[in-house]
Design an enzyme around this catalytic site. Structure first.
Site, PDB file in Angstrom:
ATOM      1  N   ASP A 136       5.008  -2.714  14.192  1.00 23.19           N
ATOM      2  CA  ASP A 136       3.430  -3.060  13.404  1.00 23.19           C
ATOM      3  C   ASP A 136       3.117  -4.147  13.901  1.00 23.19           C
ATOM      4  OD1 ASP A 136       2.970  -2.117  10.651  1.00 23.19           O
ATOM      5  OD2 ASP A 136       2.884  -4.683  10.508  1.00 23.19           O
ATOM      6  N   HIS A 141       4.081  -6.216   4.597  1.00 32.18           N
ATOM      7  CA  HIS A 141       2.499  -6.925   5.354  1.00 32.18           C
ATOM      8  C   HIS A 141       3.481  -7.764   6.428  1.00 32.18           C
ATOM      9  CE1 HIS A 141       0.105  -4.248   3.511  1.00 32.18           C
ATOM     10  NE2 HIS A 141       0.336  -4.822   2.215  1.00 32.18           N
ATOM     11  N   ASP A 151       8.021  -4.313   7.978  1.00 28.62           N
ATOM     12  CA  ASP A 151       7.524  -3.294   8.073  1.00 28.62           C
ATOM     13  C   ASP A 151       7.381  -1.558   9.161  1.00 28.62           C
ATOM     14  OD1 ASP A 151       6.020  -4.133   5.860  1.00 28.62           O
ATOM     15  OD2 ASP A 151       3.728  -4.038   7.268  1.00 28.62           O
TER      16      ASP A 151
END
Length: 598
Positions: A29, A170, A175
């Site tokens: 991510d 976030h 994530d």
């Protein structure tokens, strides 16, 4: 057909792909300064390496961009300019990440976003992109998670559904950890549907029904070998026949999303068994497929469902011969034949073309050599027939007409084609284009059929022909052809003397008697399509003639030359091509007959 299978070793590994339990996934991510690599940069990388459901390692670092982080991005991610001021640049981070992910499958939620930034960073820093396999959990979730389970397919919603131990917020590593739990939940679901390999997971589609996936076991029992496969229904009747260079690999695709044809999904739904027929060579597989389709006419085979339904043009054996379309060639018939034609329509077009040039009678009544049959027809009045029906033409005069027609049917088409082309040019010059197209199509039907007949005739007349071609893995592919029929095939192992295998093939190949005793081209020991398959293989590059009984030649100025010249210009009226002589047996003899190196 008796086939000798020498030198074949069946593979034992799963050719379809890698079991999911053996795949190393790197779930990644990114946090960035914007929504596109154009004008935006990476600010954080988080990744988790997993295999077999276990976490192997983690990777996390902030990245210092070359421009300030926008305020709204700071609000979303919590990453401030002060946090990244001491962080490494992407030029330092990217090679570390690529090393961490080396040899793995990249996984991301909305993978297109993350991968696009990584590729852009690779290009910017001068690092080659490794070409990772990529799996997108969003795409999978859209196939597997229904609206009554989650309001949408966002990472937060799926994390709640699958009970992720980390709440996505976030931040890249958080994530990525949540995405790992989502991945495991999705893999468990597809596993219950019969998806067990990486390739199946990558191509998974809910269009493939659970019932269809459950039948995957039919293909799992297939050998990893070249050959023919037959899907059968509950009564044992063939539904579909196909060929494959790897039976297991090919048939497994019928139970995944890679098979998108609706009729094939319907066929698989009806199938109850799958029969493999292992073949020594690709040619043998193609021939066996053709024979099975002709014998059983499976309803899901669209191409060549009726390869046995060829037709012929016959120049009758009577006092005043005429042309007719027939479905078979009589044994020991002294009549002349052309063909085979793929349809009655093309055969009738060829007859019409010949009638344009040769004034054969077109009436169907049988005429005696002694007495006229009756009234004349319009063809006599316009000069398209000599009028044997009213005694205006003797049998001797008509014999010259018959001779010209016979020459055209047996492949000596140069005079006929020359006359037809002059007429074509006249029609084109008069701007009678519709008539010209019709005449062109008729001429090509005649030329194609006579060329086909002329090519097949020498092969069907030869009692035996043995040829060889180097196999992809070494050794030799050997075939025995008798009267145009594939009588046997085998493969000699790499490094072995091939001549003992040639001798064994000669002794064990199918005995094929010449069908009938005449010279008619339609008297074939095999379907015309089979003989053409064999002929195309013999004409392919690298084929060597090992043994030949009889002759195998083709006239340089025969119908094949006319076809080679006309085919490229079939849509024009003028002569622009160059004649290419058809293949003769001499072109295959690039070394002495019988001499094959190991």
């Amino acid at each position: 057909m008796q086939m000798v299978h020498h030198g074949f070793t069946q593979e034992t590994f799963d050719d379809l792909g890698t079991a999911l339990s053996d795949v190393t996934f790197v779930v990644v991510d990114l946090e960035t300064t914007g929504g596109s690599p154009s004008g935006s940069q990476i600010t954080e990388v988080g990744a988790v390496k997993v295999r077999g459901g276990e976490v192997l390692a983690e990777f996390q670092t902030l990245v210092r961009p070359s421009s300030p982080i926008p305020a709204f991005i700071t609000v979303l991610t919590g990453i401030t300019n002060a946090m990244v001021v001491e962080a490494p640049r992407i030029a330092t981070v990217l090679p570390q990440f690529l090393e961490f992910a080396r040899g793995s499958v990249l996984v991301a939620h909305n993978a297109g976003f993350d991968v696009s930034f990584l590729k852009a960073a690779a290009q910017e820093t001068g690092h080659p992109w490794p070409g990772f396999a990529v799996l997108d959990t969003v795409r999978l979730a859209r196939q597997l998670v229904h609206k009554d389970e989650a309001p949408n397919h966002k990472l937060a919603s799926l994390a709640r559904l699958f009970g992720a131990t980390t709440t996505p917020d976030h931040r890249a590593l958080h994530d990525a950890r949540a995405t790992v739990d989502v991945l495991h939940g999705l893999v468990e679901r597809v596993g219950n549907l019969g998806v067990h390999t990486l390739e199946e997971l990558q191509s998974y589609s809910s269009r493939v029904s659970p019932a269809q996936r459950r039948k995957r076991f039919l293909a799992e029992a297939m050998p990893s070998a070249p050959g023919v496969y037959v899907f059968r229904d509950a009564t044992g009747a063939p539904l579909y026949v196909g060929t494959a260079t790897d039976l297991r690999r090919r048939t497994l695709t019928y139970f995944t999303a890679s098979e998108s044809r609706r009729r094939m999904a319907e066929m698989v739904g009806l199938a109850e068994s799958l029969t493999p027929i292992v073949c020594a060579t690709a040619l043998e597989a193609s021939v066996r497929e053709l024979r099975l389709i002709a014998e059983h006419q499976p309803r899901y085979n669209r191409r060549s469902r009726h390869p046995e339904k060829a037709v012929w043009v016959r120049l009758t054996d009577e006092a005043f011969p005429r042309l007719s379309v027939v479905r078979s060639v009589k044994e020991r018939d002294s009549a002349q034949y052309a063909g085979p034609f793929g349809s009655r329509r093309s055969a009738e077009a060829a007859i019409t073309a010949l009638h344009e040039v040769v004034p054969l009678r077109q009436c169907t009544r049988r005429l005696s050599a002694r007495t006229p049959a009756g009234d004349s027809c319009v063809l006599l009045e316009i000069g398209r027939c000599g009028g044997p029906c009213v005694g205006a033409q003797t049998q001797e005069d008509y014999a010259e007409v018959t001779r010209r027609a016979g020459q055209a049917l047996t492949g000596a088409t140069s005079d006929t084609v020359g006359t037809l082309r002059r007429r074509l040019e006249e029609l084109a010059a008069q701007e009678r284009f519709e008539e010209a197209r019709t005449l062109r199509d008729r001429m090509m039907a005649l030329v194609r059929a006579t060329a086909r007949s002329q090519r097949l005739r020498p092969l069907t007349a030869a009692p035996q022909l043995i040829a060889a071609r180097r196999g992809e893995g070494g050794g030799w592919e050997l075939v025995c052809v008798r009267h145009g029929r594939l009588a046997g095939a085998c493969v000699s192992p790499r490094g072995a003397d091939p001549m003992p295998y040639v001798a064994a093939l000669r002794e064990t190949a199918e005995v094929v008697e010449h069908p009938g005793g005449g010279t008619a081209p339609g008297q074939l020991a095999a379907l015309p399509e089979e003989t053409e398959l064999v002929l195309r293989w013999l004409e392919s590059p690298g084929v060597r003639l090992v043994d030949l009984e009889g002759e195998w030649t083709c006239p340089v100025r025969g119908a094949g030359a006319s076809r080679a010249e006309l085919e490229p210009q079939a849509t024009s009226w003028t002569d622009q091509g160059e004649s290419r002589p058809p293949l003769t047996s001499g072109r295959l003899l690039d070394r002495p007959v019988g001499a094959l190196p190991a």
